[in-house]
Design an enzyme around this catalytic site. Structure first.
Site, PDB file in Angstrom:
ATOM      1  N   GLY A   1      42.939  32.182  42.512  1.00  0.00           N
ATOM      2  CA  GLY A   1      44.156  32.481  43.262  1.00  0.00           C
ATOM      3  C   GLY A   1      44.286  33.956  43.528  1.00  0.00           C
ATOM      4  O   GLY A   1      43.539  34.788  43.004  1.00  0.00           O
TER       5      GLY A   1
ATOM      6  N   TYR B   1      49.789  41.600  44.826  1.00  0.00           N
ATOM      7  CA  TYR B   1      49.480  42.729  43.950  1.00  0.00           C
ATOM      8  C   TYR B   1      48.272  42.490  43.047  1.00  0.00           C
ATOM      9  O   TYR B   1      47.949  43.354  42.228  1.00  0.00           O
ATOM     10  CB  TYR B   1      50.698  43.062  43.079  1.00  0.00           C
ATOM     11  CG  TYR B   1      51.871  43.549  43.882  1.00  0.00           C
ATOM     12  CD1 TYR B   1      51.916  44.847  44.380  1.00  0.00           C
ATOM     13  CD2 TYR B   1      52.940  42.700  44.160  1.00  0.00           C
ATOM     14  CE1 TYR B   1      52.996  45.304  45.122  1.00  0.00           C
ATOM     15  CE2 TYR B   1      54.023  43.145  44.901  1.00  0.00           C
ATOM     16  CZ  TYR B   1      54.045  44.440  45.376  1.00  0.00           C
ATOM     17  OH  TYR B   1      55.122  44.872  46.117  1.00  0.00           O
TER      18      TYR B   1
ATOM     19  N   HIS C   1      44.651  28.678  30.601  1.00  0.00           N
ATOM     20  CA  HIS C   1      44.428  28.032  31.886  1.00  0.00           C
ATOM     21  C   HIS C   1      45.455  26.908  32.047  1.00  0.00           C
ATOM     22  O   HIS C   1      45.380  25.876  31.378  1.00  0.00           O
ATOM     23  CB  HIS C   1      43.005  27.480  31.955  1.00  0.00           C
ATOM     24  CG  HIS C   1      42.657  26.862  33.274  1.00  0.00           C
ATOM     25  ND1 HIS C   1      43.182  27.307  34.456  1.00  0.00           N
ATOM     26  CD2 HIS C   1      41.824  25.824  33.585  1.00  0.00           C
ATOM     27  CE1 HIS C   1      42.694  26.585  35.459  1.00  0.00           C
ATOM     28  NE2 HIS C   1      41.868  25.667  34.948  1.00  0.00           N
ATOM     29  N   GLY C   2      46.424  27.126  32.930  1.00  0.00           N
ATOM     30  CA  GLY C   2      47.531  26.177  33.067  1.00  0.00           C
ATOM     31  C   GLY C   2      47.314  25.101  34.104  1.00  0.00           C
ATOM     32  O   GLY C   2      48.195  24.253  34.290  1.00  0.00           O
TER      33      GLY C   2
ATOM     34  N   ASP D   1      48.139  25.078  40.876  1.00  0.00           N
ATOM     35  CA  ASP D   1      49.525  25.301  41.293  1.00  0.00           C
ATOM     36  C   ASP D   1      50.050  24.093  42.066  1.00  0.00           C
ATOM     37  O   ASP D   1      49.290  23.267  42.593  1.00  0.00           O
ATOM     38  CB  ASP D   1      49.652  26.581  42.122  1.00  0.00           C
ATOM     39  CG  ASP D   1      48.799  26.568  43.372  1.00  0.00           C
ATOM     40  OD1 ASP D   1      48.862  25.602  44.141  1.00  0.00           O
ATOM     41  OD2 ASP D   1      48.051  27.543  43.579  1.00  0.00           O
TER      42      ASP D   1
ATOM     43  N   ASP E   1      61.685  33.890  41.272  1.00  0.00           N
ATOM     44  CA  ASP E   1      60.567  33.759  42.224  1.00  0.00           C
ATOM     45  C   ASP E   1      59.784  32.481  41.934  1.00  0.00           C
ATOM     46  O   ASP E   1      58.560  32.470  41.969  1.00  0.00           O
ATOM     47  CB  ASP E   1      59.653  34.981  42.123  1.00  0.00           C
ATOM     48  CG  ASP E   1      58.692  35.079  43.314  1.00  0.00           C
ATOM     49  OD1 ASP E   1      59.010  34.518  44.379  1.00  0.00           O
ATOM     50  OD2 ASP E   1      57.636  35.699  43.171  1.00  0.00           O
TER      51      ASP E   1
END
Length: 602
Positions: free
Chosen positions: A293, A297, A408-409, A412, A448
């Site tokens: 990903g 920034y 490591h989730g 998305d 966010d």
């Protein structure tokens, strides 16, 4: 014998004619300015008979009559009738005089004033050292003579060190085991802090010893006595901190933030990206690095079973068209990540806990060029996905980064495929409970929470535990576990400091396309907060829950019925009536997802 009658009027007229006669004979004078009125002495009527005798033999005394001057100015206020004033005694109109000192008595000399007391007083003032009015501190021993440093530097230094102390107190499961006093004595005082492009001084710690300390601090929870000792060491170190140790080549503001960032990450000096990769992962893992990903920034890479989020900061060049973040901004995100890490402790007597916020395994400050394995992974991803970011190989050799090493989730929400309505409900209840727990613990607001900041993975546990204000809650997962990431815009009250990002400084975030759900969420937040971004407004969490409902209805495809959609729309309407995520937990939409609810056992 009749008494003699005195004709006063005739006498007045005759005397005036006699007085005016010499004036008529004289030549008139030319006057070019207003003259002061002449003071004409009053005349006294002549005594015709001072002791006149009457016919009956008695004497009658004729008193003198004072005259009234006819030379009064016509502008005199309060004029009275001439006939009425003729025989009335008038007070003398003396010429106003300045206040003068009374005349000295005869025979006394004038004494000159004596200023000896005043002279002695001012001499004493000149000799007195005005320490209170001087810009120097009361303890000048901590300053270098001839070096001028503004007071704002000291206040900022205290602020960043205080934030480090916050992370030390609240994130007991993640912190460098050494005391700040030792770090300052061994590193700061010996000028080991390096600015980009300069060589470090002093002896570097080996990566193995540093790594061993960091890993032990992650695995071992320090005792309360150790924490108290550490806090005392920090207090002593801050009080003894001398600005003489600041390298002359560094800007004081940048040095404060940079050194505090190093300290918060458990380092004395930055490492390189290659050193970090070598110390953590095997050769095969480094060769299999893949990009997962990207953001405005930074970049995210999967290495082994972890994810590295690499964020450049402090440089002069633009990153993806944006100004690089400052060290103090990264410091706040570091503190936020470490503090949320503390919520993962589900054991023991805790009031609020959950595992839904991504676990931060390690934090590192690095400097130098991008590692070749990272560049290769970035370019492979660019070929498949057409990256919107700049190629990181363009970074200079003195570029600095903060690397967040996290668990490591999963994928998305934007790219994750939901199977059915039950998975969607599980997603919503987990996000709602996580926000409620963080609200109760730290007044947390994510601010966010778009679908790129929620990771999902399918795991075996059928139930997931949360602790909200002392109550243990077990919920059905439907085989789905979520992780919330990216706390750049988040707001938190740690108990000692309020961490937040002033979104008013970046108005572009509110200029998204009207009708876009994410852009609308930012604008709704601005309305709720009235641009007071430091304040606590848990309603912002509710706004992002409404956003997620919209995403499920409009953007995500999964197996669902018309009844399911009606329930989602009804939930969105009811969310308008809630002011916090804690209130949303009690919504009927989630009621049958709770397995058990009981008071926490001490």
């Amino acid at each position: 014998m009749a008494s003699r009658t005195v004709d006063l009027w005739a006498e007045v007229v005759s005397e005036e004619e006699e007085r005016k006669r010499p004036i008529e004979d004289s030549e008139p004078a030319i006057v070019y300015r207003r003259q002061k009125p002449h003071s004409i002495p009053q005349k006294v009527l002549p005594r015709r008979q001072s002791n006149s005798s009457s016919r009956d033999g008695t004497r009658k005394s004729i008193l003198p009559v004072k005259r009234v001057s006819w030379n009064r100015s016509l502008s005199t206020r309060g004029r009275t009738s001439i006939a009425a004033n003729a025989c009335v005694d008038q007070p003398k109109q003396g010429k106003p005089r300045r206040n003068a000192k009374p005349p000295l008595p005869r025979g006394k000399c004038i004494e000159l004033p004596n200023y000896d007391k005043e002279r002695a007083y001012f001499q004493e003032v000149d000799d007195f050292e005005l320490l209170e009015e001087s810009p120097s501190p009361k303890k000048p021993s901590t300053w270098t003579m001839g070096t001028q440093v503004q007071e704002v530097v000291i206040s900022h230094l205290s602020s960043v060190l205080r934030k480090w102390l916050i992370s030390k107190k609240l994130s007991q499961t993640y912190a460098f085991s050494g005391s700040l006093s030792k770090i300052l004595e061994s590193d700061v005082s010996s000028s080991t802090i390096k600015t980009p492009g300069e060589e470090y001084l002093g002896v570097r710690l080996t990566k193995d010893s540093t790594q061993q300390k960091l890993r032990s601090s992650l695995n071992e929870k320090p005792s309360s006595s150790m924490l108290e000792d550490t806090c005392e060491d920090i207090g002593v170190a801050v009080s003894k901190l001398s600005l003489t140790s600041r390298p002359s080549s560094l800007d004081s503001h940048a040095w404060d933030s940079f050194s505090a960032l190093l300290t918060a990450c458990g380092q004395s000096i930055p490492s390189t990206l290659t050193e970090m990769l070598t110390s953590y992962w095997t050769v095969s893992e480094r060769e299999n690095i893949s990009k997962v990903g990207e953001g405005t920034y930074g970049e995210a890479f999967k290495v082994g079973n972890t994810v590295c989020k690499i964020v450049p900061f402090g440089g002069d060049s633009l990153v993806n068209g944006e100004v690089q973040k400052k060290a103090e901004e990264l410091l706040e995100e570091v503190v936020l990540s470490c503090t949320l890490n503390h919520l993962r402790g589900l054991e023991g007597d805790v009031s609020n806990a959950c595992t839904s916020f991504i676990q931060t395994i390690d934090l590192r400050v690095c400097q130098g060029c991008y590692d070749c394995n990272l560049i290769r992974a970035w370019e492979d991803w660019d070929v498949k996905n057409h990256s919107e970011n700049d190629n990181p190989k363009e970074f200079s050799s003195d570029q600095c980064y903060v690397v967040f090493v996290q668990q490591h989730g999963g994928r998305d929400l934007e790219s994750f495929v939901l199977f059915n309505f039950e998975e969607a409900r599980s997603l919503l209840v987990q996000v709602t409970l996580a926000l409620a727990v963080a609200e109760a613990a730290y007044e947390f607001e994510h601010r966010d929470l778009h679908w790129g900041n929620i990771l999902l993975t399918r795991k075996e546990p059928a139930a997931l535990q949360f602790i909200l204000e002392g109550k243990k809650l077990l919920i059905k997962t439907s085989g789905l576990v979520i992780s919330i990431i990216d706390f750049t815009l988040s707001r938190m009250n740690t108990g000692e400091d309020i961490l937040f990002l002033d979104l008013s400084s970046d108005p572009v975030i509110f200029q998204g396309t009207k009708g876009d759900k994410q852009a609308d969420a930012y604008r709704k937040m601005r309305d709720v907060t009235d641009e007071c971004w430091e304040g606590s407004f848990p309603k912002t969490n509710v706004l992002w829950l409404q956003y997620l409902v919209d995403i499920l209805l409009l953007k995500k495809s999964f197996e669902r019925t018309s009844k399911d959609e009606r329930e989602l729309r009804s939930l969105k309407k009811r969310l308008n009536t809630y002011d916090s995520a804690k209130q949303c937990v009690r919504d009927p939409f989630f009621s049958d997802l709770f397995i058990k609810e009981s008071p926490s056992s001490g």
